[in-house]
Enzyme design. Sequence first.
Site, short mmCIF file in Angstrom:
data_model
loop_
_atom_site.label_atom_id
_atom_site.label_comp_id
_atom_site.label_asym_id
_atom_site.label_seq_id
_atom_site.Cartn_x
_atom_site.Cartn_y
_atom_site.Cartn_z
CB CYS A 56 31.44 36.53 45.58
SG CYS A 56 32.59 36.27 44.25
CG ASP A 88 31.97 40.21 36.88
OD1 ASP A 88 30.72 39.89 36.75
OD2 ASP A 88 32.16 41.38 36.56
CB CYS A 129 30.48 38.72 43.30
SG CYS A 129 28.96 38.26 42.39
CG ASP A 130 32.86 42.21 40.47
OD1 ASP A 130 33.18 42.09 41.52
OD2 ASP A 130 33.27 42.16 39.41
CE LYS A 131 29.82 44.35 36.78
NZ LYS A 131 30.95 43.59 37.18
CB CYS A 201 38.24 39.59 43.99
SG CYS A 201 37.62 38.41 42.90
CD GLU A 453 34.59 43.22 34.95
OE1 GLU A 453 35.30 42.46 35.18
OE2 GLU A 453 33.86 44.19 35.90
CB SER A 479 38.50 43.18 36.20
OG SER A 479 38.86 43.12 37.49
#
Length: 577
Positions: A56, A88, A129-131, A201, A453, A479
């Site tokens: 990521c 994650d 990536c996510d956060k 992702c 998650e 997720s």
Amino acid sequence: MTSQRFDKSKLPSRHVTEGPARAPHRSYYYAMGMTEEEIHQPLVGVATCWNEAAPCNIALNRQAQAVKMGVKREFGTPREFTTITVTDGIAMGHEGMRSSLASREAIADTVELTMRGHCYDALVGLAGCDKSLPGMMMAMIRLNVPSVFLYGGSILPGRLNGKDVTVQDVFEAVGQHQAGNMTTCELEKLEAVACPSAGACGGQFTANTMACVSEAIGLALPNSAGAPAPYESRDAYAEASGAAVMNLIEKNIRARDICTREAFENAARIVACTGGSTNAGLHLPAMAHEAGIDFFLDDVCEIFRDTPYFVDLKPGGQYVAKDLYEVGGVPVVMKELRKAGLIHEDCMTATGYSIGEELDKNTLEADGRVIYPVETPLSKTGGVVGLKGNLAPEGAIVKIAGMEPQHLLFTGPARVFECEQDAFDAVQNRTYEEGDVFVIRNEGPAGGPGMREMLATTAALSGQGMGKKVALITDGRFSGATRGFCVGHVGPEAAHGGPIALLKDGDMITLNAIEGTISVDISEDEMAERKAAWTGPRPTIYGAGALWKYAKLVGPTYLGAVTHPGAKDEGHEYMAL
């Protein structure tokens, strides 16, 4: 000497570059090879979450160099710095996941401290990536400086046996392998090809959801979220983002001029119509909190309820971020929302033009395959809905994108687990029954701590072919790759004595995503008796360190799980100091 284009007397960097008293400060800049002209130009923070933790983030360093070129082209001086990320996909399914949500706050805090400490005038933030996406945008809104956000881009899909595959397929393959439906050799072949490049992702999981949010809310340049990380076109978007922030400095357009209440409503629309991650119900309130705007889980879910779902993306649909980009990306989606009167067109963007003005420049239309016309959506309600009832007085959230109508109502007996690992073990050992409602508690922001998650558990259920035959509720999170009737963010959380803490095996739970309700068949008197007998939160092993600090500070999920009072209690403006 002062910049010819910009008035440094009104910019924070004057505190470190202007006047005789700042000679020692300037000597440090000369030590780094800066010229006199560069020292007296606006100083632009270029913050990235680059690291070698995951694909990521691995391309962010290259893109940051292009951002710096854009800043320099428009007579600014870029100063690159990095912050942390917790990825994650690697943190999933073990103790490492407790660090994930806490990292969002750490990202916002460290970017804020770096900007304040060095008196930078503006910010271009790159995240993968996510956060890291909401964390970076939270810092922009908190500081209220001219800001441009840039997503690092999605991963390319892998290919196996003539089909596209993603990391979601690998998580679900673990369940298939455990169930005896996949050999170890087949699993190893899949894991080797599922993630073939740099990038986050590829499905409409949390990273791509929040990337779409960055465009819809106006902090990112139009269509900048879509190009996959390996594409050279990302460098052009990066350079344009660097140039754009200089325009914002010149026009004094700041993050809170862009991130208004109406802009948050636009952002919630894009989540709903793309079947985005339930995590947006956590991150949008947290971002709004930084602007002093009341925009809670209820507000997000109200928008989800009357927004059609018309973009066919994984995990509920067929396509990935690359496919959306190739048919026009977020701007085309927003044009469809505009046709239905579902966006606020007057909201300002990082280009210096309004959303409406930017959409007027776009000539592409919905392709009918990835992006359906808004008049003929996949479903009339959003891909994510909110639930409320005696089991979740503060609300809960579920992703229904891709679910058949007959699966939107579920009633079954509670199968209570005190943590995620207990539930995962039950799945692995098949010690559950069809029709059960898994209850995973003590996984909220404070109780976890960290609000983990549950992808490992839900993916294993799907892999066993049980994803539609059981339901799952938790005070933790899911997720964006989760499928099935999986309800997260149940509040109040167990650690705060919410109803989820009082459930027992066999209690009958009803989940209704059509009506938006979540209830347990327990009388008020019985619930009160159980509450009186409750012995308090489950003990935690995290008695010190960052997770202890997070658990002590974090607020309720429906407010965004934030750790400070927000803009309403702020007594100054950074840019005015």
